[in-house]
Design a protein around this motif. Sequence first.
Motif, short mmCIF file in Angstrom:
data_model
loop_
_atom_site.label_atom_id
_atom_site.label_comp_id
_atom_site.label_asym_id
_atom_site.label_seq_id
_atom_site.Cartn_x
_atom_site.Cartn_y
_atom_site.Cartn_z
N UNK A 1 16.82 1.36 -2.69
CA UNK A 1 16.42 1.72 -1.26
C UNK A 1 15.80 2.92 -1.01
N UNK A 2 15.66 3.72 -2.03
CA UNK A 2 15.05 5.14 -1.89
C UNK A 2 13.51 4.84 -2.08
N UNK A 3 13.31 3.67 -2.90
CA UNK A 3 11.62 3.37 -2.88
C UNK A 3 11.21 3.01 -1.28
N UNK A 4 11.87 2.29 -0.68
CA UNK A 4 11.69 1.82 0.43
C UNK A 4 11.43 2.92 1.37
N UNK A 5 12.57 4.03 1.17
CA UNK A 5 12.69 5.17 2.14
C UNK A 5 11.22 6.13 1.89
N UNK B 1 -1.98 -4.24 1.02
CA UNK B 1 -1.15 -4.85 1.50
C UNK B 1 -0.73 -4.07 2.95
N UNK B 2 -1.17 -4.39 4.00
CA UNK B 2 -1.16 -3.58 5.10
C UNK B 2 -0.13 -4.34 6.39
N UNK B 3 0.65 -2.99 6.72
CA UNK B 3 1.37 -3.15 7.86
C UNK B 3 1.13 -2.44 9.17
N UNK B 4 1.95 -2.51 10.12
CA UNK B 4 1.57 -1.55 11.29
C UNK B 4 1.92 -0.11 10.91
N UNK B 5 2.85 0.01 9.91
CA UNK B 5 3.17 1.49 9.83
C UNK B 5 2.85 1.99 8.26
N UNK B 6 2.91 1.15 7.36
CA UNK B 6 2.84 1.70 6.03
C UNK B 6 1.89 0.61 5.32
N UNK B 7 1.45 0.94 4.14
CA UNK B 7 0.37 0.28 3.27
C UNK B 7 0.58 0.42 2.07
N UNK C 1 1.63 13.92 0.08
CA UNK C 1 2.57 13.37 -0.88
C UNK C 1 2.49 11.46 -0.40
N UNK C 2 2.38 10.94 -1.77
CA UNK C 2 2.32 9.57 -1.57
C UNK C 2 3.25 8.80 -2.64
N UNK C 3 3.77 7.54 -2.35
CA UNK C 3 4.52 6.84 -3.22
C UNK C 3 3.96 6.19 -4.23
N UNK C 4 4.41 6.40 -5.63
CA UNK C 4 3.78 5.77 -6.78
C UNK C 4 4.66 4.80 -7.40
N UNK C 5 4.35 3.59 -7.66
CA UNK C 5 5.09 2.76 -8.44
C UNK C 5 4.22 2.36 -9.74
N UNK C 6 4.61 2.78 -10.69
CA UNK C 6 3.61 2.61 -11.92
C UNK C 6 3.95 1.05 -12.35
N UNK C 7 5.16 0.51 -12.17
CA UNK C 7 5.32 -1.00 -12.29
C UNK C 7 5.59 -1.01 -13.98
N UNK D 1 8.63 7.00 4.62
CA UNK D 1 8.34 8.33 4.61
C UNK D 1 6.74 8.84 4.53
N UNK D 2 6.30 8.25 3.42
CA UNK D 2 4.76 8.81 2.92
C UNK D 2 3.95 7.89 3.63
#
Length: 336
Positions: free
Chosen positions: A53-57, A248-254, A4-10, A61-62
């Motif tokens: 908030x649910x987008x960040x969550x 955009x890369x962080x220590x936990x998410x990208x 499962x991945x998050x998708x933000x079509x914009x 998660x993913x």
Amino acid sequence: MAQTLTLLPGDGIGPEVTSATVRVLEAVGCDFEWESYVVGAEAVEQNMEPLPDRVLESIRRNKVCLKGPVTTPIGKGFRSINVLLRQELQLYANLRPARSIPGIDHKFKDVDLVIVRENTEGLYSGLEHQVVPGVVESLKIISEKASTRIAKFAFDYAEKNGRKRVTAVHKANIMKLSDGLFLDCFREVSKDHPSIEADDRIIDNMCMQLVMYPERYDMLLLENLYGDIVSDLAAGLVGGLGVVAGANIGDHEAVFEAVHGSAPDIAGRGVANPMALMRSAILMLRHLNLRDEADRLAKALSTVVVDQEIRTRDLGGTVGTSEFTEAVVRAIETGD
Ligand code: NAI
């Protein structure tokens, strides 16, 4: 099992280029399940926060998100969703490779730049206020922690990816404290990476060098605003915004997204080049360690654009978004 991945079509051309990219990811055999969300003006229209908030969550998660561009109102309205996402998730490294594509007609043939932009502070900290009517102040935040973190990212990337040199770009002759600190941190971190050459350029000189001799540079490390501007300049050296990928890369998410914006001038017309987001998806596949899928998508894009010369209008071609996408799917299916 599906991942499962998050998708933000914009918005703007976002939905066109994200659906094209999801289509080629399916063709290449990726078993992704997408959690898709609206953000920005569209979320506001549905009485939600611009960045719910649910987008960040979902991204937390993913861990991985594929994102289309999101329009930011100019001079008023909500703060940039793009900047907020990077700050909220501490996606501190913005990676933007800009490489010449054989056969694409532009001024330079041998550009192979990797731009690393600090993504969380600088003048994008959102700290602006009116001192008195007619006078405003924008605060540029540079911290030792963020400057050291991004310098380490750049040198680590150089070592892992066979790059030879990192050039820090700054204006420390004028902004002696802020850009001076950024440069000091870069020099300090460089001592731990003796195999990588480290040098620096003042931003104005760098811009001139890039439009005259871009092939002389390897990796560039910049604070937020310079990185934003110079990565569009670099896009112009290799075929424009329709081709340049970003992560955009962080220590936990990208979060993986193209360098370009929502292109309101061409939105809804079916002419946007989806290649920049497809190439961002290749960076995503490599991040997920799906190397075979990444290589096959990269090969198919090269076959279509270079060998078959099937190109969207921004690259001098004639096809639209869906025709281009179907050509990429065919190239994947035939293994070309
Ligand atoms: P833009 O990148 O959207 O467009 C600049 C020019 O490049 C336009 O002529 C556009 O038609 C062309 N272009 C961009 N992407 C293209 C593609 N894939 N295929 C063919 N042509 C393409 O920059 P602009 O107009 O300054 O920004 C529009 C909006 O996008 C603004 O609200 C801005 O804040 C937002 N933006 C969002 C970003 C993000 O979500 N990461 C990044 C940059 C801008």
